[in-house]
Design a protein around this motif. Structure first.
Motif: not given
Lengths: 85, 910
Positions: B252-263, B285-301
């Motif tokens: 039941r985690a409230t926080l997580t973090v990773g680079p874009n490639f991990g997501f 949190l998504n950081g430490s390398e370039p963040i791609h819109r496609a990844t964020l949308d893919g997760l949401a979907q």
């Protein structure tokens, strides 16, 4: 799955994870790192896909022992036979 | 509106050192870290257990000889012992140096090779690692377990360096960002506050602790933010990407973090999402390398059905040089994407508390909406790169840290658009293109016409691909691309995804001949390439989609192989060979059997060079067209021609002339394909050492232009000029006060020559670091011969106050009493008057202003590096003087018998 099919399957997976190498260019004696340019993340992905596809339980530590295409095939065979026993 | 942003006021951390923070956490008694590994039961570590483990590691490290101020390399997987060793090192007042734990465990020797460059740089007293890893030949004390014993008192101080975070770890030139306890805790606190964390929060992370995101973002942030974290090993995640999100769901985690490639990986290979419940997640949190819109949308979907809300995704921006966080897009601080050059650039929000940022181009803050380099200021910046004043000086402009990243501000929010320094980030590691290009160049017997390494987004992997383009002068042999790839992997541990071979003349270049990496990155190539016969593809040379942006290749007939190489076969051009040091140097080159050609100016005295019977070529720095021809087919250029005495009273004129000439030489060298450029500067460029050290070294540099004396200003400007060079290797040599044959007019040698002639010696006082000119010449020969040399090296032997030196030498020439030194001001006034008089009468000044500046600003120099890395042994001053006397007698400068003059020793040339 016989050895030849397994090898072919593994070669296809390698070509997939290390985008840029064509399956027909991959030979059993090729080293994953030096010859095929697979970095550690890439090799891990290969083993992970292999484990998933063949439904094997490969421990993470096993990954480092596998350095060539041949060794990958052998390792997969070993875990497959363990499973069937 | 200008592109400037400021976070709220900095919030003081509650603890002043990492050990204080650990003690606070221990006193609270709440759960902290839970380590998960395979199917083994999880191992938990609360604050009290961590504190006790740290104290035991401190005991074990102290027993291995670790003291305050030392470095301790920490090579541990995510687990209790990383925490123990990391805090244990700081317990002793030492700095922890986290090393990358390999994804593929079980190959200690290979791991040692991977971290070799960092170890060489950091020179740790001990290595804290696991028993299995200890089996490699590490060559330093290795500690594999904590131990019982009397726990020493914790001695860390708030402003002392707590840890050194190495960036570009596997390249030949790692840089270690030094972070103080204060910076680390301020950064962790600012992030904890921004995230609004508290004891009710539960985090999940697979980021390695050696990485800044894992170390500061997970370990330290959870330490000060009082929340607990479930920690996986990266390998566990990579092997079974589904583990990440199932752990989030299960705990039941409230926080997580990773680079874009991990997501991306979690999306692509995360398995079935049914059964997961991600509704507890409040921030990802998504950081430490370039963040791609496609990844964020893919997760949401894909994850919407299991309770994932798109608003939990928080893009963040930070860098190790700022401890970690700079901007976070949490909640209302986030913003819409920016349409930029046809891409959607994700917004990374606004600065954390205490941080300020601005975007600059050419030194000016740009207007909102324009692209500029992201510059950061605030309490979490590093104190500098470890023992690397060059890199430190380049990173800072006053209080501002230049990040090397490019950004655009819109609606008061930051969007990261690219990288100014063209840094390449692969699998979370940073690489400088120059390092990759150097490795590629070394894979060739003959220098390729041009090499460019760059990265570009790779849609299929959601990460970046590394592209290496090589321009060849002839048709490549079979399998060349494969060889290049293997070489890059072997040396740098990174995969060159695309290796492209092209014929000379295809790469886009600037007018000065520099390859335009950014143009290549954007898919542009030279306009001239319009030929249509493609080079036959060889096995594994590239991936399908990568190459269509580059022009087709032209196959030309093979060119003769000129076989340039290191060592005695190198073809060398010497500029300024007719000078004092120059003559000794070309003599030494000739003696070493190296083919050297000397450049000469249109009108200059080359009698000395003619005597050596070396080929001469016209190379006039004022006439760039002569340089191209002179540089044709040269491997190494040695530039000694940087002396501008005419200009002592016109600094800006001197700087303009010197930099113009040197820049045109550098540009010509790039056009000619020169491999190494040896620039001969002076120990005048050794800045006074920091408090606590008596002597300066080549690493001590003026971080801004010296404001005294034209000589220093010109030398400094030239250093800026050669330091900026990236087209070939540049080596800077810094000779001290050269003494020996061939000189009686310039530098410290002039004082001795005057003394020898028993003339009046008007002189100032100051530090002079003397060196035999023949030893400097030998050092320069080493710089030509060796395949690997330090990029900056001082040549000096004995350190004297000038007055003491003259007094000590005086008896040799039968001089009883040396005139007392003038004060600095007197000497300056005297030299200025002398020069004015000399100019009016067309005679020679008895004391030059340049020489006064050199002496009064002199710094005692320690040239250990020249001894250890080039194997130089310096001869004692007496031998130098013997050789000078012999030469002076021969040319009639001294007349025999100047009473107690020692019998001339046989002159030993190198």
């Amino acid at each position: 799955m016989n050895a030849a099919t397994l090898e072919q399957r593994i070669i296809t997976l390698i070509a997939q994870v290390s985008s840029g190498v064509k399956p027909q260019d991959i030979k059993p004696h090729h080293r994953l790192r030096e010859d095929l340019g697979m970095d550690s993340v890439c090799s891990m992905e290969l083993l992970s896909m292999l484990a998933e596809e063949l439904d094997l339980d490969v421990p993470v530590e096993e990954a480092a022992r596998v350095t060539t295409v041949e060794a990958t095939v052998q390792m997969a065979q070993q875990y497959m036979s363990q499973k069937s026993n | 509106m200008r592109s400037e942003l400021r976070g709220t006021a900095a919030i003081a951390p509650r603890a002043v050192t990492l050990i204080d923070a650990l003690e606070r956490r221990a006193a609270q008694g709440s759960a902290w870290l839970h380590f998960h590994k395979g199917n083994e039961p999880r191992v938990s570590l609360d604050g009290a257990a961590a504190l006790s483990l740290a104290s035991q590691w401190a005991v074990a490290l102290a027993a291995a000889g670790v003291k305050a101020g030392d470095r301790v390399a920490v090579l541990q997987p995510n687990g209790p012992d990383f925490v123990g060793a990391f805090f244990g090192a700081t317990w002793l007042g030492a700095c922890a140096v986290p090393l990358p734990w390999p994804v593929m465990e079980g190959a200690p020797e290979r791991t040692r090779e991977d971290v070799r460059h960092v170890l060489e740089r950091a020179r740790p007293t001990a290595l804290a690692t696991t028993a299995a890893m200890a089996t490699a030949a590490w060559g330093l004390p290795v500690v594999v377990a904590p131990s019982d014993g009397v726990v020493p008192a914790a001695v860390s101080a708030p402003d002392a360096t707590a840890f050194i975070q190495f960036t570009s770890g596997s390249t030949g030139r790692p840089r270690g960002a030094m972070l103080s306890h204060r910076a680390a805790l301020t950064s962790a606190t600012a992030m904890a506050i921004e995230l609004g964390v508290g004891a009710q929060d539960v985090g999940v992370s697979w980021i390695p602790f050696f990485h800044d995101m894992g170390l500061v973002g997970v370990l330290l942030c959870s330490l000060v933010g009082d929340f607990q974290v479930h920690v996986l090993r990266p390998a566990e995640f990579l092997m079974r990407p589904s583990r990440w999100l199932s752990l989030v769901s299960k705990e039941r985690a409230t926080l997580t973090v990773g680079p874009n490639f991990g997501f991306d990986l979690a999306l692509k290979r995360g398995g079935k999402v049914e059964g997961l419940d991600l509704s507890s997640l409040r921030l990802a949190l998504n950081g430490s390398e370039p963040i791609h819109r496609a990844t964020l949308d893919g997760l949401a979907q894909q994850l919407a059905p299991v309770g994932y809300r798109p608003e939990v995704m928080a893009p963040v921006y930070g860098l190790a040089e700022a401890t970690l966080g700079v901007c976070f897009a949490v909640g209302a601080r986030g913003g819409a994407d920016l349409k930029f050059q046809g891409r959607d650039v994700v917004c990374v929000g606004q600065p954390l508390a205490g941080m300020e940022l601005c975007l600059r181009r050419d030194g000016q803050v740009v207007e909102e909406g324009e692209e500029g380099e992201i510059c950061v200021r605030g309490p979490t910046l590093m104190s500098g790169y470890f023992e690397d004043p060059e890199a430190t000086a380049a990173a800072f402009e006053g209080e501002w840290l230049r990040t090397g990243d490019l950004g655009v501000m819109r609606d008061g929010r930051l969007h990261v658009t690219g990288r100014e320094k063209e840094l390449i980030i692969k699998s979370g590691q940073k690489f400088h293109p120059y390092d990759i290009e150097r490795v590629v160049t070394e894979a060739f017997d003959t220098t390729p016409n041009g090499v460019a390494a760059f990265s570009r987004p790779h849609a299929a992997s959601g990460s970046e691909e590394l592209v290496v383009v090589v321009e060849l002068r002839r048709v490549p042999p079979e399998g060349l691309a494969q060889e290049i790839r293997a070489k890059v992997m072997e040396r740098l541990g990174v995969r060159a995804d695309v290796v492209e071979l092209m014929m000379a003349g295809t790469l886009p270049r600037t007018t000065s001949g520099k390859v335009k990496r950014r143009a290549l990155q954007r898919g542009e190539a030279a306009n001239s390439a319009t030929t249509d016969s493609p080079l036959p593809r060889r096995g594994g040379e590239g991936q399908g989609e990568g190459l269509n942006t580059l022009p087709p290749l032209k196959v030309s007939p093979p060119l003769p192989d000129p076989l340039p190489r290191w060592g005695r076969g190198a073809r060398v051009l010497v500029l300024g060979g007719g000078g004092f040091l120059g003559l000794s140097f070309v003599e030494a080159l000739k003696h070493a059997g190296i083919r050297a050609t000397c450049g000469r100016r249109q009108r200059s005295n080359v009698l000395g060079l003619r005597a050596l019977k070396l080929p001469l070529v016209l190379a006039d720095l004022d006439r760039p067209e002569t340089l191209d021809e002179a540089l044709q087919d040269r491997d190494v250029v040695v530039h000694l021609a940087g002396h501008y005495p005419r200009f002592s009273h016109d600094p800006s004129g001197a700087i303009a002339l010197a930099t113009r000439q040197t820049q045109s030489l550098l540009d010509a060298a790039a056009r000619a394909g020169v491999r190494r450029f040896i620039y001969v500067s002076s120990t005048a460029m050794v800045a006074p050492p920091p408090a606590g050290r008596d002597r300066g070294t080549e690493a001590d540099r003026y971080d801004r232009a010296p404001t005294f004396g034209t000589y220093h200003s010109v030398k400094w400007a030239l250093e800026q000029c050669v330091d900026a060079e990236r087209r070939f290797e540049v080596v800077t040599a810094l000779p001290g006060a050269c003494l020996g044959p061939h000189d009686y007019k310039l530098g410290t040698a002039a004082f001795l020559a005057a003394l020898a002639r028993r003339a009046d010696v008007p002189h100032p006082d100051g530090w002079v670091s003397t060196v035999d000119v023949r030893d400097v010449a030998l050092g320069l020969v080493e710089l030509v011969l060796r395949p690997q040399v330090p990029s900056r090296v001082a040549f000096a032997n004995e350190v004297w106050r000038l007055q003491d030196l003259l007094t000590s030498v005086a008896p040799r020439y039968g001089v009883d009493r040396v005139t007392p030194a003038m004060s600095d001001d007197e000497a300056i006034a005297f030299a200025d008057a002398e020069e004015a008089r000399a100019a009016a009468n067309n005679t020679r000044a008895r004391l030059s202003r340049e020489l006064v500046d050199m002496v009064v600003r002199g710094v005692p120099v320690d040239a250990t590096r020249s001894r250890t890395e080039l194997g130089l042994t310096y001869r004692p001053l007496s031998q130098t003087l013997d050789a000078f006397d012999a030469w002076a007698l021969r040319i009639g400068l001294l007349s025999p018998p100047p009473s107690p003059l020692a019998a001339p020793a046989p002159e030993t040339t190198a």
